[in-house]
Enzyme design. Structure first.
Site, PDB file in Angstrom:
ATOM      1  N   ASP A 168       0.827  -1.211   0.000  1.00  0.00           N
ATOM      2  CA  ASP A 168       0.000   0.000   0.000  1.00  0.00           C
ATOM      3  C   ASP A 168       0.856   1.253   0.000  1.00  0.00           C
ATOM      4  OD1 ASP A 168      -2.482  -0.959   2.453  1.00  0.00           O
ATOM      5  OD2 ASP A 168      -2.371  -1.302   0.312  1.00  0.00           O
ATOM      6  N   LYS A 220      -3.507   2.873  -2.062  1.00  0.00           N
ATOM      7  CA  LYS A 220      -4.571   3.767  -2.340  1.00  0.00           C
ATOM      8  C   LYS A 220      -4.244   5.115  -1.759  1.00  0.00           C
ATOM      9  CE  LYS A 220      -7.364   0.013  -0.696  1.00  0.00           C
ATOM     10  NZ  LYS A 220      -7.873  -0.575   0.508  1.00  0.00           N
ATOM     11  N   MET A 230      -7.385   8.884   9.539  1.00  0.00           N
ATOM     12  CA  MET A 230      -7.899   9.439   8.280  1.00  0.00           C
ATOM     13  C   MET A 230      -8.670  10.740   8.490  1.00  0.00           C
ATOM     14  SD  MET A 230      -9.074   5.835   6.575  1.00  0.00           S
ATOM     15  CE  MET A 230      -9.502   5.008   8.103  1.00  0.00           C
TER      16      MET A 230
END
Ligand code: SAH
Length: 311
Positions: free
Chosen positions: A95, A117, A230
């Site tokens: 990732d 991502k 996040m």
């Protein structure tokens, strides 16, 4: 492992009268997927695979997946098991979140497959990643699925191994130090403290259609620390909602950029002040938000001094 080998000693002796062949057989067992099954506590599967191999009906080499948590960034925070599997993988599916320092420790000649991502632009949809892992393992490869932090904390690791299960691909899961643990340690912010926080809550601040949909009443309870993954983009909205739901505007809050690495930056303030402080500060993902009285302890306890020049 020795006990398991003991069970099959005679059978293997009968099968290979030649000592050299026997040695190679056992080496393949110990160093291959059967040994890996055993070491990861999957004794029944290991025994079945060994049984099949001794009867000539099963393979000694078959594909497998290692779902490994790579920790928050500092490669010294990898587990021994993570490092061992990183060094024996044939292919590494990784990732964006895995730090370059950690990537350095993947076996040099392993094939590297990047699957994204970054925010809102998923390089490869999750379902495709799941299928990719199955396909690589079915080709007989030792597949390292390397993720930032811990695979089971906002890591979608559960979905990936569900697909592996469905396709009967052997796998093991290696926990990693999740961002909340690593980042808070290196920022000098204990997540719990006898006087300030008796519990700690991990949540995601990912925006959906421009808003953050969280259980705000649960987040504003006193006596706890809230860690928000996040949450960089949603920070102003998060602070606003916490205050709107009853949190004190003076409640300490910190945002930490790329914690545990030489690029770590901490911006600390209050619910009222932090959005303004962060504006124009040019923070780069990944960033972790910590909310609660414990953030104040940082003034006394901060110990890690990153030196960006050392990169
Ligand atoms: N599985 C990961 C989390 C994946 S979600 C884990 O257990 O840590 C991605 C979020 O993790 C980022 O948006 C950020 O909030 C957080 N994160 C991961 N590594 C980080 C780091 N080194 N510094 C700050 N935040 C980090």
């Amino acid at each position: 492992m020795a006990a398991l080998a003991g069970e099959f000693r005679d059978v293997v002796k009968q099968r290979f009268s030649n000592g050299q062949q026997r040695r190679i057989f056992w080496e393949d067992v110990f160093q291959g997927p059967i040994g890996e099954l055993m070491l990861s506590g999957q004794e029944t599967q290991a025994r079945e695979a060994l049984q099949a191999a001794t009867m000539g009906s099963g393979e000694l080499h078959f594909g497998e997946v290692y779902l490994v948590g790579g920790g928050p960034g500092d490669p010294d925070l990898l587990t021994f098991r993570a490092l061992r599997l990183m060094q024996q993988a044939d292919v590494c599916v990784y990732d964006k979140l895995v730090s370059k320092e950690v990537m350095e420790l993947v076996r040099r000649d392993a094939e590297l497959i990047y699957v994204g991502k970054s925010r809102d632009q998923h390089t490869l949809p999750q379902e495709d990643i799941n299928q990719l892992l199955v396909r690589l393992a079915k080709e007989g490869k030792r597949v390292l699925r390397l993720k930032g932090g811990d695979p089971f904390i906002f890591g979608r690791g559960g979905e990936e191994i569900e697909t592996l299960m469905e396709h009967q691909v052997p796998f093991q899961v290696v926990p990693g130090i999740t961002a909340a643990n690593g980042v808070s340690s290196y920022a000098g912010i204990p997540l719990t403290h006898r006087d300030y926080a008796q519990s700690c809550l991990f949540t995601t601040g990912h925006l959906k259609d421009g808003s953050v949909d969280l259980d705000w009443p649960a987040l504003v309870r006193t006596g706890q620390t809230v860690v928000i993954y996040m949450g960089l983009v949603g920070l102003p909205e998060i602070c606003k909602q916490l205050i709107a739901h009853g949190a004190a505007p003076e409640l300490p809050i910190a945002i930490v950029q790329q914690g545990t690495t030489q690029r770590q930056r901490v911006v600390a303030g209050t619910l009222a002040s932090l959005p303004g402080q962060v504006e124009g500060a040019g923070l780069r993902a990944p960033c972790l938000i910590i909310v609660g009285e414990v953030v104040r302890l940082r003034e006394k306890l901060a110990w890690f001094a990153p030196s960006p020049a050392a990169e």
